[in-house]
Design a protein around this motif. Structure first.
Motif, short mmCIF file in Angstrom:
data_model
loop_
_atom_site.label_atom_id
_atom_site.label_comp_id
_atom_site.label_asym_id
_atom_site.label_seq_id
_atom_site.Cartn_x
_atom_site.Cartn_y
_atom_site.Cartn_z
N CYS A 3 0.86 -1.25 0.02
CA CYS A 3 -0.25 -0.25 -0.09
C CYS A 3 0.41 1.49 0.42
O CYS A 3 0.45 2.22 -0.09
CB CYS A 3 -1.00 -0.21 1.15
N HIS A 4 1.95 1.03 0.00
CA HIS A 4 2.87 2.63 -0.13
C HIS A 4 3.91 2.54 -0.95
O HIS A 4 4.78 2.02 -0.51
CB HIS A 4 3.67 2.33 1.35
N VAL A 5 3.84 2.62 -1.86
CA VAL A 5 5.71 2.41 -3.15
C VAL A 5 5.22 4.41 -4.56
O VAL A 5 3.95 4.75 -4.25
CB VAL A 5 5.12 1.84 -3.78
N HIS A 6 6.85 4.70 -3.93
CA HIS A 6 6.55 6.29 -4.44
C HIS A 6 7.18 6.16 -6.08
O HIS A 6 7.97 5.10 -6.03
CB HIS A 6 7.83 6.28 -3.36
N LEU A 7 6.39 6.69 -6.22
CA LEU A 7 7.27 6.99 -8.32
C LEU A 7 7.80 8.38 -7.62
O LEU A 7 7.68 9.67 -6.77
CB LEU A 7 5.90 7.08 -8.90
N LEU A 28 -5.60 8.80 -1.60
CA LEU A 28 -5.35 9.64 -1.78
C LEU A 28 -3.75 9.90 -0.63
O LEU A 28 -4.05 9.37 0.29
CB LEU A 28 -5.68 10.94 -1.00
N LYS A 29 -2.90 10.20 -1.07
CA LYS A 29 -1.48 10.43 0.15
C LYS A 29 -1.36 11.88 0.33
O LYS A 29 -1.00 12.84 -0.66
CB LYS A 29 -0.38 9.19 -0.87
N LEU A 30 -0.64 11.76 1.65
CA LEU A 30 -0.21 13.07 1.58
C LEU A 30 0.53 13.29 3.02
O LEU A 30 0.79 11.92 3.94
CB LEU A 30 -1.58 13.81 2.72
N ALA A 88 0.44 5.64 8.57
CA ALA A 88 1.50 5.19 7.74
C ALA A 88 2.38 5.64 8.78
O ALA A 88 2.37 5.78 9.82
CB ALA A 88 2.22 6.47 6.24
N HIS A 89 3.89 3.86 8.79
CA HIS A 89 4.31 3.67 9.63
C HIS A 89 4.11 3.69 10.10
O HIS A 89 4.68 3.92 12.52
CB HIS A 89 5.97 4.73 9.33
N ALA A 90 2.93 3.46 10.96
CA ALA A 90 2.06 3.12 12.02
C ALA A 90 2.68 4.00 13.47
O ALA A 90 2.58 3.90 14.76
CB ALA A 90 2.53 1.58 12.86
N SER A 119 5.93 -1.17 1.68
CA SER A 119 7.13 -1.15 1.59
C SER A 119 8.04 0.34 1.75
O SER A 119 8.85 0.59 2.45
CB SER A 119 7.36 -1.99 0.32
N ASP A 120 7.32 1.47 1.18
CA ASP A 120 7.96 2.32 0.82
C ASP A 120 8.81 2.51 0.15
O ASP A 120 9.72 3.27 0.37
CB ASP A 120 8.34 3.74 2.69
N PHE A 121 8.56 1.54 -0.90
CA PHE A 121 9.39 1.79 -1.65
C PHE A 121 9.78 3.36 -2.45
O PHE A 121 9.17 4.06 -2.41
CB PHE A 121 9.33 0.49 -3.06
ZN LIG Z 1 6.98 6.44 2.39
#
Ligand SMILES: [Zn+2]
Length: 320
Positions: free
Chosen positions: A6-10, A138-140, A204-206, A263-265
């Motif tokens: 659920c957490h992959v950066h472009l 939506l990501k912020l 994110a990241h709890a 992952s936060d890739f």
């Molecule tokens: Zn991130």
């Protein structure tokens, strides 16, 4: 059910006309950008030419070769002032919503996540456009984008999201790769309003500690789970040497039933921190170290540490 990260950066440099950009104004960010490029499996020379295409190709190939079915691909808005002006000089990278929507339409492996500061003058129009374009999340980063998510004037924005079934992935806790504009919005309690309005809200990241001197908000977040049934958290970046301490707090039931895999890739890890912290057995650490695919390695580490299979598939149920 699809297995989802659920957490992959472009990230991109605009060399393919994507509108993405990346800035490294000081030596720390310059170094961080280079480390992330290497972690994404790219040569440093990719930063000089064709970075847009090289990053996308590397990302897509790794996702396809992993046991994941899809990843949430994140756009990145600019931060805005309290009066609604874009603060371009305070941003370190930018990914337009159109870019992730376009990629989501072409590749079934990508679940597009738009990024819209709700205080933007055009926020509602942009939200409608993104919903129509297929955005599911939506990501912020409230502390970096300068968003007081619980400001009552954002109620129509959260209601529109809740109505469309769009989830909200919000950074919580400290942050070092993107400039922080408002430290107090690292506190997950800033997410009360969207959660109250029924938006599936993912911390994110709890809400754990990133740096040594950060506040640790995981206990607050866990208390909030009782009050807000639509509140969740992700385990992204928790295999890193600076974040593994959060793992022990979110693994016990019933907390783990609110956790989603992420992952936060391109932020990646080999699991050294969790091994040192006795969250991971030596043989599992060694087995993960042999895995070259960073998505697969992160998934292996999470499973070995005890995150159940449901953490991988939970988001699919929440989005449908
Ligand atoms: Zn991130």
């Amino acid at each position: 059910m699809r297995r989802i990260d659920c957490h992959v950066h472009l990230v991109g440099d605009g060399s393919s006309g994507t509108g993405c950009w990346l800035r490294t104004p000081n030596p720390v960010r310059w170094l961080a950008a280079r480390l992330l490029v290497r972690a994404a499996g790219l040569p440093l020379s990719a930063m000089k030419s064709g970075f847009d295409a090289a990053y996308l190709e590397s990302l897509l190939q790794r996702v396809r070769e992993s046991s994941l079915d899809a990843v949430v691909l994140l756009a990145m808005d600019l931060p805005y002032s309290d009066s609604g002006e874009a603060l371009k000089g305070k941003a370190s990278f930018y990914v337009p919503n159109d870019r992730v929507l376009e990629l989501g339409a072409i590749h079934p492996e990508f679940i597009p996540a738009c990024s819209i500061h709700p205080g933007r003058p055009d926020a509602m129009d942009e939200l409608d456009k993104c919903i129509a374009g297929g955005a599911k999340v939506l990501k912020l980063l409230p502390n970096c984008h300068n968003v007081n998510c619980s400001d009552p004037c954002y109620i129509p924005f959260w209601d529109r999201m809740a109505k469309s079934g769009m989830a909200f992935l919000a950074h919580t806790g400290g942050e070092y790769t993107v400039p922080v504009l408002n430290k107090k919005y690292a506190d997950p309690r800033v997410l009360r309003l969207p959660a109250e309005r029924g938006v599936v809200t993912i911390a994110a990241h709890a809400a754990g500690r990133s740096g040594l001197f950060d506040s640790d908000y995981t206990a607050e977040l866990i208390k909030m789970f009782d009050e807000y049934p639509s509140l969740y958290a992700d385990n992204s970046a928790l295999s890193t040497p600076n974040r593994w301490r959060t793992i022990k707090k979110i693994l016990p039931s019933p907390v783990v039933r609110r956790i989603l895999h992420g992952s936060d890739f391109p932020v990646t890890s080999g699991g050294f921190g969790p091994w040192l912290g006795r969250c991971l057995k030596w043989e599992d650490f060694r087995a993960a170290a042999k895995e070259r695919n960073v998505f697969e390695r992160d998934a292996m580490l999470k499973s070995a540490m005890g995150f159940p299979e449901e953490t991988f598939t939970r988001l699919d149920g929440l989005l449908s």
